[in-house]
Enzyme design. Structure first.
Site, short mmCIF file in Angstrom:
data_model
loop_
_atom_site.label_atom_id
_atom_site.label_comp_id
_atom_site.label_asym_id
_atom_site.label_seq_id
_atom_site.Cartn_x
_atom_site.Cartn_y
_atom_site.Cartn_z
N LYS A 97 0.85 -1.20 0.00
CA LYS A 97 0.00 0.00 0.00
C LYS A 97 0.89 1.25 0.00
CE LYS A 97 -1.84 1.58 4.04
NZ LYS A 97 -1.63 3.01 4.31
N ASN A 98 1.88 1.26 0.89
CA ASN A 98 2.66 2.49 1.11
C ASN A 98 3.71 2.74 0.04
OD1 ASN A 98 1.02 2.78 3.27
ND2 ASN A 98 2.57 2.31 4.82
N CYS A 147 -5.94 7.51 9.20
CA CYS A 147 -6.13 6.88 10.52
C CYS A 147 -5.91 7.90 11.62
CB CYS A 147 -5.14 5.74 10.69
SG CYS A 147 -5.66 4.27 9.83
N ARG A 196 -1.57 14.68 13.17
CA ARG A 196 -0.72 14.31 12.03
C ARG A 196 -0.52 15.55 11.15
NH1 ARG A 196 -2.45 8.58 9.62
NH2 ARG A 196 -0.33 8.60 8.79
N ASP A 217 4.06 0.67 12.35
CA ASP A 217 2.87 -0.04 11.84
C ASP A 217 2.77 -1.45 12.38
OD1 ASP A 217 3.04 1.46 8.52
OD2 ASP A 217 2.40 2.22 10.46
N ARG A 224 -8.80 -0.74 4.32
CA ARG A 224 -7.95 0.31 3.72
C ARG A 224 -6.59 -0.26 3.32
NH1 ARG A 224 -6.78 5.17 7.05
NH2 ARG A 224 -5.55 5.52 5.17
C1 EPZ Z 1 3.78 6.81 6.43
O1 EPZ Z 1 2.94 7.81 6.97
C2 EPZ Z 1 2.91 5.57 6.29
N1 EPZ Z 1 1.79 5.87 5.40
C3 EPZ Z 1 2.37 5.16 7.66
O2 EPZ Z 1 1.66 3.94 7.50
C4 EPZ Z 1 3.56 4.89 8.59
O3 EPZ Z 1 3.07 4.60 9.88
C5 EPZ Z 1 4.46 6.14 8.65
O4 EPZ Z 1 4.88 6.50 7.31
C6 EPZ Z 1 5.71 5.89 9.47
O5 EPZ Z 1 6.43 4.83 8.94
C7 EPZ Z 1 2.00 5.87 4.07
O6 EPZ Z 1 3.11 5.68 3.60
C8 EPZ Z 1 0.81 6.11 3.21
P1 EPZ Z 1 5.60 10.33 8.57
P2 EPZ Z 1 3.43 9.35 7.01
O7 EPZ Z 1 5.43 11.55 7.76
O8 EPZ Z 1 4.13 9.69 5.76
C9 EPZ Z 1 5.07 13.42 12.13
C10 EPZ Z 1 -0.20 2.54 7.63
O9 EPZ Z 1 -0.71 1.94 8.58
N2 EPZ Z 1 5.04 14.43 11.06
O10 EPZ Z 1 6.90 9.58 8.55
O11 EPZ Z 1 2.28 10.16 7.42
C11 EPZ Z 1 3.82 12.55 12.14
O12 EPZ Z 1 2.78 13.19 12.85
C12 EPZ Z 1 0.23 3.97 7.77
O13 EPZ Z 1 0.04 2.01 6.52
C13 EPZ Z 1 5.00 15.77 11.40
O14 EPZ Z 1 5.00 16.12 12.57
O15 EPZ Z 1 4.47 9.28 8.22
C14 EPZ Z 1 4.29 11.31 12.82
O16 EPZ Z 1 4.29 11.52 14.22
C15 EPZ Z 1 -0.11 4.52 9.13
N3 EPZ Z 1 4.94 16.70 10.40
C16 EPZ Z 1 5.74 11.18 12.33
O17 EPZ Z 1 6.13 12.49 11.90
C17 EPZ Z 1 4.92 16.33 9.08
O18 EPZ Z 1 4.88 17.24 8.21
C18 EPZ Z 1 5.90 10.19 11.17
O19 EPZ Z 1 5.19 10.69 10.09
C19 EPZ Z 1 4.95 14.96 8.75
C20 EPZ Z 1 5.02 14.03 9.75
#
Ligand code: EPZ
Length: 416
Positions: free
Chosen positions: A22-23, A116, A121, A305, A397
């Site tokens: 998915k990701n 989610c 976020r 995850d 999803r």
């Molecule tokens: C990706 O989400 C994945 N989703 C998530 O998988 C996964 O949990 C996550 O990476 C971490 O590995 C997809 O790829 C579609 P991040 P993403 O930006 O890109 C904070 C699943 O179950 N942050 O690395 O949203 C954020 O709040 C999903 O498949 C900011 O603060 O993850 C979080 O605490 C769930 N500001 C942390 O960083 C920002 O601008 C990690 O977020 C961006 C992120």
């Protein structure tokens, strides 16, 4: 609304094919906007998030044909640069389209993404990075208006290795005749998959999988044909199911190199894990052992995850375990549902302290997010009696058909 009915207690044996990631597929689908030629994507999972991505592409003016074994996308001409609120609200990764729309149209309008409920976020890292790259951004009434300006920086440093922000920058810059270096980039395998896809389109990107990614100027991007990597979190889901139920399950197509730390954690619970040529073989023949402490970290650390999935396993372990969630603020929602099944745990700050119980008991539980929902299923597979899992739409999803896959390896599960 669908429910899953699980009669627990079966050992799991057999083999299950692991679906496409998915990701990895979501940013790759966004990348198809960077050319007016046709892209063919194999192994794209048939899940509600990819169907939402198809709707976003269609709404922008791209032609999407989703067939059994592959998807073709042709963004010959875009009819707008805006992602409607309802589509933005359905999944977090809709923000991934921002960089690609900007690169193609020069402007883009989005609103804060949904997805989610894992706590706050924000997308500040995305927006700060785009501003550093010269994008003019105005935020009013929940809408974010972006337009390409004069590029001002040859490099951008992420305050946190955000997966989505790394991908957004790659998508914005791959389509431009500019060179940019990303420092403190995310290192997830899905980023490497995106780099492979973009380079097949004619981009010149190097370093994905490390903390420094460099995008070099390239000519006009063209169509390509690509196969998406296997979903390492789906593979981890079925590995955890085997660990809690006992048995011997072959995860066909799983990539061992993506699962090293997950496999190490499962070995710590007493599983035996081998690479068997076609993927990964997981064997478990006794009650899981507790793990003193495990902490989620950006890749190659233990994936957030998989935290709920391993949490379900440790609820039945012989001893106490501690799970520290360092990535998302609200990712322990699932444990309150597991408590209804007899689990014994408590939250201490960002740590879930688990007191393993020999037996969980089936009852009615509700999913509150994608991986938390999968954790409830894992617990139900081992619980005595019948477990009913509600809100299955969260699980759909990310899983093509979790009950189809689990039935294949001997679980007593059905959807009503
Ligand atoms: C990706 O989400 C994945 N989703 C998530 O998988 C996964 O949990 C996550 O990476 C971490 O590995 C997809 O790829 C579609 P991040 P993403 O930006 O890109 C904070 C699943 O179950 N942050 O690395 O949203 C954020 O709040 C999903 O498949 C900011 O603060 O993850 C979080 O605490 C769930 N500001 C942390 O960083 C920002 O601008 C990690 O977020 C961006 C992120």
């Amino acid at each position: 609304m669908c429910e899953l009915i699980i009669n627990g207690g079966n050992r799991l044996c057999g083999e299950v094919k692991i679906q496409g990631s998915k990701n990895a597929s979501l940013p790759i689908l966004a990348a198809t906007l960077l050319t007016d030629e046709r892209c063919v994507i194999h192994n794209c999972p048939n899940i509600s998030d990819t169907n939402t991505a198809f709707e976003i592409l269609n709404d922008l003016g791209a032609d999407v044909i989703s067939l059994k074994d592959y998807v073709t996308v042709r963004a010959k001409k875009l009819c707008n640069d805006k992602i409607p609120q309802d589509l933005m609200g359905r999944m977090r990764s809709s923000v991934m389209f921002l960089g690609a729309i900007l690169a193609r149209c020069g402007t883009a309008v989005i609103c804060n993404p949904g997805g989610c409920n894992l706590g706050e976020r924000p997308i500040d890292i995305h927006l700060r990075s785009l501003r550093r790259l010269g994008v003019r951004i105005c935020e009013t009434n929940g809408c974010i208006f972006c337009s390409l300006g004069e590029k001002t920086a040859g490099e951008v440093t992420l305050l946190y290795p955000s997966v989505g922000a790394t991908e957004n920058i790659m998508l914005l810059c791959a389509g431009l005749d500019t060179s940019v270096r990303i420092n403190n980039a995310a290192r997830e395998p899905e980023i490497v998959d995106l780099q492979n896809f973009l380079n097949l389109m004619g981009a010149d990107i190097r370093g994905a999988g490390t903390e420094t990614i460099t995008i070099y100027p390239s000519h006009r991007l063209h169509g390509c044909e690509y196969r998406v990597m296997p979903d390492r979190i789906v593979a981890a889901t079925y590995a955890c199911a085997t660990a809690i139920c006992g048995g011997e399950v072959s995860l066909v197509g799983a990539e061992p190199g993506h699962m090293r730390i997950v496999n190490a954690a499962l070995c710590a619970t007493g599983c035996e894990i081998k690479n068997n040529g076609s993927g990964i073989l997981v064997c478990a023949d006794s009650r899981p052992k507790a793990i003193e402490m495990i902490k989620t970290l950006p890749y190659p650390g233990f994936p957030t995850d998989v935290q709920p999935l391993l949490g379900a396993v440790l609820m039945t372990a012989d001893g106490d375990s501690e799970l520290c969630e360092a990535i998302f603020k609200k990712r322990f929602e699932y444990y309150s549902q597991l408590e209804l099944m007899g689990a014994d745990a408590e939250i201490k700050g960002s740590t879930l302290v688990i007191h393993g119980r020999e037996r969980l008991f089936g009852t009615e539980v509700s999913a509150a997010d994608l991986r938390g929902g999968a954790a409830l299923i894992i617990a139900g597979l081992a619980a005595s009696g019948t477990t009913v899992v509600n809100n299955v739409h969260y699980i759909d999803r990310g899983y093509e058909s979790i009950e189809r896959d689990l039935k294949l390896i001997g679980a007593d599960i059905m959807r009503i």
